[in-house]
Write a protein that holds these residues in place. Sequence first.
Motif, PDB file in Angstrom:
ATOM      1  N   ARG A 189       0.858  -1.187   0.000  1.00 15.79           N
ATOM      2  CA  ARG A 189       0.000   0.000   0.000  1.00 15.79           C
ATOM      3  C   ARG A 189       0.892   1.235   0.000  1.00 15.79           C
ATOM      4  O   ARG A 189       1.419   1.631   1.031  1.00 15.79           O
ATOM      5  N   THR A 190       1.051   1.827  -1.174  1.00 18.03           N
ATOM      6  CA  THR A 190       1.862   3.032  -1.290  1.00 18.03           C
ATOM      7  C   THR A 190       0.970   4.253  -1.035  1.00 18.03           C
ATOM      8  O   THR A 190      -0.249   4.132  -0.916  1.00 18.03           O
ATOM      9  N   ALA A 191       1.574   5.424  -1.004  1.00 17.36           N
ATOM     10  CA  ALA A 191       0.821   6.656  -0.786  1.00 17.36           C
ATOM     11  C   ALA A 191      -0.116   6.969  -1.954  1.00 17.36           C
ATOM     12  O   ALA A 191      -1.158   7.584  -1.771  1.00 17.36           O
ATOM     13  N   LEU A 192       0.244   6.533  -3.153  1.00 19.87           N
ATOM     14  CA  LEU A 192      -0.568   6.836  -4.327  1.00 19.87           C
ATOM     15  C   LEU A 192      -1.594   5.755  -4.648  1.00 19.87           C
ATOM     16  O   LEU A 192      -2.765   6.049  -4.851  1.00 19.87           O
ATOM     17  N   VAL A 193      -1.139   4.514  -4.743  1.00 20.69           N
ATOM     18  CA  VAL A 193      -2.022   3.437  -5.183  1.00 20.69           C
ATOM     19  C   VAL A 193      -1.476   2.108  -4.659  1.00 20.69           C
ATOM     20  O   VAL A 193      -0.267   1.934  -4.561  1.00 20.69           O
ATOM     21  N   PRO A 194      -2.369   1.169  -4.297  1.00 14.90           N
ATOM     22  CA  PRO A 194      -1.869  -0.144  -3.890  1.00 14.90           C
ATOM     23  C   PRO A 194      -1.256  -0.899  -5.075  1.00 14.90           C
ATOM     24  O   PRO A 194      -1.752  -0.809  -6.199  1.00 14.90           O
ATOM     25  N   LEU A 195      -0.192  -1.623  -4.808  1.00 17.43           N
ATOM     26  CA  LEU A 195       0.461  -2.452  -5.821  1.00 17.43           C
ATOM     27  C   LEU A 195       0.390  -3.906  -5.372  1.00 17.43           C
ATOM     28  O   LEU A 195       0.588  -4.200  -4.193  1.00 17.43           O
ATOM     29  N   VAL A 196       0.113  -4.806  -6.311  1.00 14.73           N
ATOM     30  CA  VAL A 196       0.107  -6.233  -6.002  1.00 14.73           C
ATOM     31  C   VAL A 196       1.042  -6.932  -6.977  1.00 14.73           C
ATOM     32  O   VAL A 196       0.920  -6.753  -8.193  1.00 14.73           O
ATOM     33  N   PHE A 197       1.994  -7.684  -6.440  1.00 12.52           N
ATOM     34  CA  PHE A 197       2.934  -8.462  -7.235  1.00 12.52           C
ATOM     35  C   PHE A 197       2.624  -9.933  -6.991  1.00 12.52           C
ATOM     36  O   PHE A 197       2.479 -10.354  -5.842  1.00 12.52           O
ATOM     37  N   SER A 198       2.521 -10.699  -8.050  1.00  9.84           N
ATOM     38  CA  SER A 198       2.150 -12.101  -7.943  1.00  9.84           C
ATOM     39  C   SER A 198       3.184 -12.978  -8.635  1.00  9.84           C
ATOM     40  O   SER A 198       3.589 -12.699  -9.766  1.00  9.84           O
ATOM     41  N   PHE A 199       3.600 -14.039  -7.941  1.00  6.87           N
ATOM     42  CA  PHE A 199       4.505 -15.043  -8.486  1.00  6.87           C
ATOM     43  C   PHE A 199       3.750 -16.369  -8.429  1.00  6.87           C
ATOM     44  O   PHE A 199       3.432 -16.841  -7.333  1.00  6.87           O
ATOM     45  N   ALA A 200       3.440 -16.944  -9.594  1.00 11.18           N
ATOM     46  CA  ALA A 200       2.587 -18.130  -9.617  1.00 11.18           C
ATOM     47  C   ALA A 200       3.163 -19.225 -10.513  1.00 11.18           C
ATOM     48  O   ALA A 200       3.794 -18.939 -11.533  1.00 11.18           O
ATOM     49  N   LEU A 201       2.904 -20.455 -10.110  1.00 14.68           N
ATOM     50  CA  LEU A 201       3.300 -21.617 -10.903  1.00 14.68           C
ATOM     51  C   LEU A 201       2.059 -22.429 -11.257  1.00 14.68           C
ATOM     52  O   LEU A 201       1.306 -22.824 -10.361  1.00 14.68           O
ATOM     53  N   PRO A 202       1.822 -22.682 -12.536  1.00 18.12           N
ATOM     54  CA  PRO A 202       0.709 -23.557 -12.910  1.00 18.12           C
ATOM     55  C   PRO A 202       0.969 -24.964 -12.394  1.00 18.12           C
ATOM     56  O   PRO A 202       2.080 -25.476 -12.487  1.00 18.12           O
ATOM     57  N   LEU A 203      -0.059 -25.592 -11.844  1.00 16.00           N
ATOM     58  CA  LEU A 203       0.095 -26.935 -11.301  1.00 16.00           C
ATOM     59  C   LEU A 203      -0.239 -28.014 -12.320  1.00 16.00           C
ATOM     60  O   LEU A 203       0.194 -29.152 -12.170  1.00 16.00           O
ATOM     61  N   ASN A 204      -1.026 -27.679 -13.328  1.00 15.90           N
ATOM     62  CA  ASN A 204      -1.399 -28.679 -14.339  1.00 15.90           C
ATOM     63  C   ASN A 204      -1.479 -28.056 -15.735  1.00 15.90           C
ATOM     64  O   ASN A 204      -2.488 -28.125 -16.401  1.00 15.90           O
ATOM     65  N   LYS A 205      -0.376 -27.488 -16.154  1.00 20.24           N
ATOM     66  CA  LYS A 205      -0.313 -26.858 -17.481  1.00 20.24           C
ATOM     67  C   LYS A 205      -0.495 -27.911 -18.574  1.00 20.24           C
ATOM     68  O   LYS A 205       0.037 -29.004 -18.481  1.00 20.24           O
ATOM     69  N   LYS A 206      -1.277 -27.558 -19.579  1.00 23.23           N
ATOM     70  CA  LYS A 206      -1.511 -28.438 -20.724  1.00 23.23           C
ATOM     71  C   LYS A 206      -0.858 -27.826 -21.959  1.00 23.23           C
ATOM     72  O   LYS A 206      -0.576 -26.620 -21.991  1.00 23.23           O
ATOM     73  N   PRO A 207      -0.600 -28.627 -22.988  1.00 23.75           N
ATOM     74  CA  PRO A 207      -0.025 -28.065 -24.225  1.00 23.75           C
ATOM     75  C   PRO A 207      -0.912 -26.948 -24.775  1.00 23.75           C
ATOM     76  O   PRO A 207      -2.128 -27.067 -24.798  1.00 23.75           O
ATOM     77  N   GLY A 208      -0.285 -25.850 -25.156  1.00 23.63           N
ATOM     78  CA  GLY A 208      -1.020 -24.702 -25.689  1.00 23.63           C
ATOM     79  C   GLY A 208      -1.345 -23.643 -24.655  1.00 23.63           C
ATOM     80  O   GLY A 208      -1.708 -22.525 -25.005  1.00 23.63           O
ATOM     81  N   ASP A 209      -1.245 -23.961 -23.355  1.00 26.96           N
ATOM     82  CA  ASP A 209      -1.501 -22.965 -22.314  1.00 26.96           C
ATOM     83  C   ASP A 209      -0.369 -21.944 -22.288  1.00 26.96           C
ATOM     84  O   ASP A 209       0.795 -22.285 -22.507  1.00 26.96           O
ATOM     85  N   GLN A 210      -0.723 -20.712 -21.983  1.00 26.24           N
ATOM     86  CA  GLN A 210       0.267 -19.637 -21.911  1.00 26.24           C
ATOM     87  C   GLN A 210       0.544 -19.333 -20.446  1.00 26.24           C
ATOM     88  O   GLN A 210      -0.325 -18.845 -19.732  1.00 26.24           O
ATOM     89  N   LYS A 211       1.765 -19.637 -20.000  1.00 27.76           N
ATOM     90  CA  LYS A 211       2.154 -19.385 -18.611  1.00 27.76           C
ATOM     91  C   LYS A 211       2.528 -17.928 -18.405  1.00 27.76           C
ATOM     92  O   LYS A 211       2.948 -17.238 -19.324  1.00 27.76           O
ATOM     93  N   GLU A 212       2.384 -17.485 -17.158  1.00 27.80           N
ATOM     94  CA  GLU A 212       2.806 -16.141 -16.771  1.00 27.80           C
ATOM     95  C   GLU A 212       3.258 -16.224 -15.316  1.00 27.80           C
ATOM     96  O   GLU A 212       2.445 -16.164 -14.399  1.00 27.80           O
ATOM     97  N   PHE A 213       4.566 -16.377 -15.113  1.00 30.30           N
ATOM     98  CA  PHE A 213       5.103 -16.555 -13.769  1.00 30.30           C
ATOM     99  C   PHE A 213       4.937 -15.304 -12.911  1.00 30.30           C
ATOM    100  O   PHE A 213       4.580 -15.391 -11.743  1.00 30.30           O
ATOM    101  N   PHE A 214       5.188 -14.136 -13.470  1.00 37.10           N
ATOM    102  CA  PHE A 214       5.116 -12.879 -12.711  1.00 37.10           C
ATOM    103  C   PHE A 214       4.064 -11.965 -13.308  1.00 37.10           C
ATOM    104  O   PHE A 214       3.943 -11.834 -14.522  1.00 37.10           O
ATOM    105  N   ALA A 215       3.287 -11.340 -12.433  1.00 39.89           N
ATOM    106  CA  ALA A 215       2.310 -10.339 -12.876  1.00 39.89           C
ATOM    107  C   ALA A 215       2.178  -9.287 -11.773  1.00 39.89           C
ATOM    108  O   ALA A 215       2.462  -9.557 -10.605  1.00 39.89           O
ATOM    109  N   PHE A 216       1.792  -8.082 -12.158  1.00 39.91           N
ATOM    110  CA  PHE A 216       1.535  -7.055 -11.157  1.00 39.91           C
ATOM    111  C   PHE A 216       0.293  -6.272 -11.546  1.00 39.91           C
ATOM    112  O   PHE A 216      -0.139  -6.265 -12.686  1.00 39.91           O
ATOM    113  N   GLU A 217      -0.290  -5.644 -10.540  1.00 40.70           N
ATOM    114  CA  GLU A 217      -1.519  -4.900 -10.753  1.00 40.70           C
ATOM    115  C   GLU A 217      -1.479  -3.632  -9.912  1.00 40.70           C
ATOM    116  O   GLU A 217      -0.968  -3.631  -8.801  1.00 40.70           O
TER     117      GLU A 217
END
Length: 122
Positions: free
Chosen positions: A89-117
Motif C-alpha cells: 500500500r503506497t501513498a498513491l495506489v496499492p500495488l500487487v505483485f504475484s509469483f505463480a506456478l501452474p500446477l497442471n499446465k496443458k499443451p497450448g496454455d500460456q504461462k505467466e510466472f510474474f504479474a503485477f496490478e
Amino acid sequence: TELPFFKNYFLGGMQTVRGFSANSLGPHDSKNRAIGGSVQAYANAAIILPQWFNEDVRLSVFLDGGGVGARSIQSSNARYSAGLAIQWRTALVPLVFSFALPLNKKPGDQKEFFAFELGTVL
C-alpha cells in the motif's frame, strides 16, 4: 443459443487463475486463440501471513483454480496454480505483485510466472 464472442467468459490472469496469461484459458479456435465459453467457474484461496516487514506490506500464499467451457466444464479442462503475492500500500495506489506456478499446465496454455496490478487489494 451461443453467446456472441464478445460476451464469452475467459479465465487466466490476476483476477481469476494466476500463473496463466490473462484471458488465455478455455476453448480455442483452429489458430490456438482463446475464444472463451458460455460457462465458467473459478475459486481463489489465500492465506495472509503475519506482518513481516511493516503494516503497509502484506504477503500471502494462494491457490487458484477454474475452468471454462462451451456448454459445461469438464474436470479435465480445469487449471490450477499456486504461488505467492505481495501487496504494498503506497501513498498513491496499492500495488500487487504475484509469483505463480501452474500446477497442471496443458499443451497450448500460456504461462505467466510474474504479474503485477495497480489499484487492487487482496
